[in-house]
Design a protein around this motif. Sequence first.
Motif, PDB file in Angstrom:
ATOM      1  N   ALA A 152       0.871  -1.229   0.087  1.00 15.71           N
ATOM      2  CA  ALA A 152      -0.097  -0.017  -0.043  1.00 15.71           C
ATOM      3  C   ALA A 152       0.950   1.419  -0.032  1.00 15.71           C
ATOM      4  O   ALA A 152       0.483   2.356   0.521  1.00 15.71           O
ATOM      5  N   TRP A 153       1.932   1.106  -0.681  1.00 16.05           N
ATOM      6  CA  TRP A 153       2.671   2.341  -0.433  1.00 16.05           C
ATOM      7  C   TRP A 153       2.121   3.696  -1.091  1.00 16.05           C
ATOM      8  O   TRP A 153       2.346   4.722  -0.934  1.00 16.05           O
ATOM      9  N   GLU A 154       1.360   3.404  -2.387  1.00 19.83           N
ATOM     10  CA  GLU A 154       1.062   4.156  -3.111  1.00 19.83           C
ATOM     11  C   GLU A 154      -0.155   5.021  -1.993  1.00 19.83           C
ATOM     12  O   GLU A 154       0.060   6.473  -2.089  1.00 19.83           O
ATOM     13  N   ARG A 155      -0.885   4.550  -1.507  1.00 20.22           N
ATOM     14  CA  ARG A 155      -1.949   5.062  -0.706  1.00 20.22           C
ATOM     15  C   ARG A 155      -1.277   5.717   0.545  1.00 20.22           C
ATOM     16  O   ARG A 155      -1.411   6.792   0.915  1.00 20.22           O
ATOM     17  N   ARG A 156      -0.233   5.338   1.041  1.00 16.32           N
ATOM     18  CA  ARG A 156       0.310   6.032   2.376  1.00 16.32           C
ATOM     19  C   ARG A 156       1.202   7.032   2.011  1.00 16.32           C
ATOM     20  O   ARG A 156       1.590   7.876   2.736  1.00 16.32           O
TER      21      ARG A 156
END
Length: 150
Positions: free
Chosen positions: A87-91
């Motif tokens: 979930a790097w994009e979201r965070r």
Amino acid sequence: MDAPTAARLYAQGTGAERRAVLLALPHLRLDASDAVPLVEDALRTNDTRLVAAAVGPYAARHLSPHSWRQAVLKCLFTGVPLTAVAAWERRARGDAELARMLTDYARERTAAGRPVPADLDRVLALTSRTAATSPTATTAPTRALTREES
């Protein structure tokens, strides 16, 4: 498996066993942050297999913003691919502090004549693009700095 059992298996395990515990965390019925100390311990190691396992879905849900940012930097520093970070994009989206940290890291690397990891540009571009649309966010460069720019 409960939190004390996971902690015991992790503490007494080999590298492969510790990795297995970390990979199992999202599938266990643990209270919200019961295993955060295990993730944080793995992130303090230089074993890239443990670091990669530590930044999975459990970390995406339970690490504090500061700890998660440090985990992203650890991955960049040790060569763990960004694809390992769940979930790097979201965070990362809209995270001006992460953008600042990444920019500082890129400056340090270029000043030392060291390459900047390609994944850094991917995260920085996302934080910068989103930060630019927010009136209260601080913008940062959308690429790593060259040696001459630092």
